[in-house]
Design an enzyme around this catalytic site. Structure first.
Site, short mmCIF file in Angstrom:
data_model
loop_
_atom_site.label_atom_id
_atom_site.label_comp_id
_atom_site.label_asym_id
_atom_site.label_seq_id
_atom_site.Cartn_x
_atom_site.Cartn_y
_atom_site.Cartn_z
N GLU A 102 0.62 -1.19 -0.03
CA GLU A 102 -0.05 0.02 -0.06
C GLU A 102 0.82 1.10 -0.03
O GLU A 102 2.03 1.16 0.20
CB GLU A 102 -0.83 -0.10 1.23
CG GLU A 102 -2.35 -0.30 1.07
CD GLU A 102 -3.12 0.52 0.44
OE1 GLU A 102 -2.52 1.53 0.00
OE2 GLU A 102 -4.47 0.55 0.24
N ARG A 113 -8.54 0.19 11.49
CA ARG A 113 -7.26 0.37 11.27
C ARG A 113 -6.85 1.66 10.36
O ARG A 113 -7.85 1.55 9.41
CB ARG A 113 -6.39 -0.79 11.05
CG ARG A 113 -6.98 -1.32 9.72
CD ARG A 113 -5.86 -2.32 9.18
NE ARG A 113 -6.34 -2.82 7.70
CZ ARG A 113 -6.27 -2.38 6.26
NH1 ARG A 113 -5.78 -1.27 6.14
NH2 ARG A 113 -6.61 -3.12 5.48
N ASN A 123 -5.62 2.78 7.04
CA ASN A 123 -5.43 2.50 5.63
C ASN A 123 -4.62 3.54 4.98
O ASN A 123 -3.79 4.16 5.63
CB ASN A 123 -6.69 2.23 5.27
CG ASN A 123 -6.59 1.36 3.64
OD1 ASN A 123 -5.83 0.30 3.80
ND2 ASN A 123 -7.38 1.83 2.80
N GLU A 158 -11.71 -6.38 7.98
CA GLU A 158 -12.33 -6.88 6.56
C GLU A 158 -12.47 -8.52 7.10
O GLU A 158 -11.82 -9.30 7.54
CB GLU A 158 -11.20 -6.86 5.63
CG GLU A 158 -11.17 -5.66 5.04
CD GLU A 158 -9.98 -5.41 4.22
OE1 GLU A 158 -10.15 -5.54 2.80
OE2 GLU A 158 -9.09 -5.60 4.50
N ASN A 189 -9.41 5.47 1.20
CA ASN A 189 -8.38 5.21 0.35
C ASN A 189 -7.95 6.31 -0.30
O ASN A 189 -7.34 7.36 0.29
CB ASN A 189 -8.95 4.27 -0.71
CG ASN A 189 -8.26 2.83 -0.53
OD1 ASN A 189 -6.99 2.80 -0.27
ND2 ASN A 189 -8.98 1.76 -0.33
N ASP A 207 -9.56 2.13 -5.34
CA ASP A 207 -8.55 2.16 -4.48
C ASP A 207 -7.64 3.38 -4.37
O ASP A 207 -8.17 4.23 -4.46
CB ASP A 207 -7.62 0.86 -4.53
CG ASP A 207 -7.25 0.28 -3.21
OD1 ASP A 207 -6.63 1.15 -2.40
OD2 ASP A 207 -7.48 -0.90 -2.58
C1 BGC Z 1 -7.12 -1.81 1.70
C2 BGC Z 1 -7.69 -3.20 1.81
C3 BGC Z 1 -8.95 -3.26 0.92
C4 BGC Z 1 -9.02 -2.63 -0.40
C5 BGC Z 1 -10.32 -2.56 -1.02
C6 BGC Z 1 -7.15 -1.26 0.40
O1 BGC Z 1 -6.73 0.16 0.38
O2 BGC Z 1 -5.90 -1.75 2.23
O3 BGC Z 1 -7.70 -3.81 2.99
O4 BGC Z 1 -9.49 -4.59 0.91
O5 BGC Z 1 -8.61 -1.26 -0.20
O6 BGC Z 1 -10.22 -1.70 -2.24
CA CA Z 2 -5.22 1.78 -1.01
#
Ligand code: BGC
Ligand code: CA
Length: 301
Positions: A18, A102, A104, A122, A155, A206
């Site tokens: 990520e 958590r 992201n 998740e 995201n 994402d």
């Molecule tokens: C997250 C994942 C998630 C995904 C879904 C990511 O940024 O880290 O945990 O499943 O996004 O798009």
């Molecule tokens: Ca992401």
């Protein structure tokens, strides 16, 4: 229009790669592996990777700190990290919507604040408990403010080069939202949908980054692809297939000496044992796109 040349540049075997951030100063790529709570710094010239494993249960994002060292959004806290020793110092613990949520993805704004958001646990990849996340901002005075809430999967974040618009993706909304952005105060207002994704099929928008022309490069989780989107007119420009195997593509950033190479992180196909040719969890690079980014912002607090 070119769909670029995709290469797997490093088989990191990330549980969940990520938040790639190109460090223009050292010409290295910083990114995280969420479930290994790892910060990776990879040098594309030498192919040497240095990794720090945090004491946290997870990490969502890392950015360099202008004063030296790193800042992370890990598990439920913002923290400084000494890159030499790996020592961490908590700046702020966020009050979560749920104890299981958590951090992201995260990124710095043009004024050097660090924005990062949370998501719920998740049940399986891409299926978190709903409404358990929020978007936070770590200001330069180290105060933390909460902005969008509740969100499902916090995201991608990008700002226009004139610093007046912020783009945000709460993945389950299947869209990129635009906000008016006040860069002097770090406040966002006037939300509107800049681009709406198709909700058929299981691809989820994402992480994303922005190029010099103001177009977004959005990684599609479960799609193994990146869409170039013009958020000013709400239109898709082109789609780049990244992989037929590493379908869980999670985020993008421009890097390289000319900032014209697009890096894409991905997540492991956790349910299958690693077999020959399984590139999931790898780091990909796309060249020849004819697009370029600007140097990424760092934390100035
Ligand atoms: C997250 C994942 C998630 C995904 C879904 C990511 O940024 O880290 O945990 O499943 O996004 O798009
Ligand atoms: Ca992401």
């Amino acid at each position: 229009m070119s769909t670029g040349k995709v290469s797997l540049v490093h088989e990191f075997d990330c549980s969940l790669g990520e938040g790639p951030h190109w460090d223009d100063v050292s010409q290295t790529l910083l990114f995280v592996d969420i479930f290994k709570a790892a910060v990776h710094r990879w040098n594309p010239t030498t192919n040497i990777r240095k990794s720090i494993y945090l004491p946290d249960s997870s990490i969502g994002a890392v950015v360099p700190r202008k004063k030296g060292g790193l800042v992370v959004a890990a598990a439920h806290r913002f923290a400084f990290v000494d890159e030499e020793t790996g020592a961490t110092e908590t700046i702020h613990e966020v009050k979560q919507q749920s104890p299981e949520s958590r951090f992201n993805d995260g990124k710095c704004d043009p004024a050097g604040r660090f924005w990062a958001g949370t998501m719920g646990l998740e049940i399986e990849p891409g299926k978190p408990k709903r409404n358990q996340g929020a978007l936070y901002c770590l200001h330069k005075d180290q105060n933390v403010t909460r902005h969008v809430a509740p969100v499902d999967i916090s995201n991608g974040l990008s700002w226009t080069n004139d610093q007046t618009v912020m783009y945000y993706c709460d993945s389950y909304r299947y869209c990129i939202d635009a906000y008016d952005y006040d860069v002097t105060t770090g406040s966002m207002s006037n939300p509107r949908v800049a681009y709406k994704f198709n909700t058929e099929g299981d691809e989820i928008p994402d992480g994303h980054c922005i190029d010099v022309d103001g177009n977004l490069w959005v990684a599609m989780f479960f799609g193994g692809k990146v869409h170039q989107i013009d958020p000013k007119v709400g239109q898709k420009i082109r789609t780049i297939k990244v992989s037929d195997v590493a379908l869980k593509t999670t985020s993008t950033c421009f890097g390289g000496p000319n900032l014209d190479e697009l890096y894409v992180t991905s997540s492991r196909n956790l349910s299958v044992n690693k077999v020959e040719g399984d590139t999931s969890g790898g780091l990909f690079k796309i060249t020849g796109l004819g697009a370029r980014g600007l140097p990424a912002y760092v934390y100035e607090g």
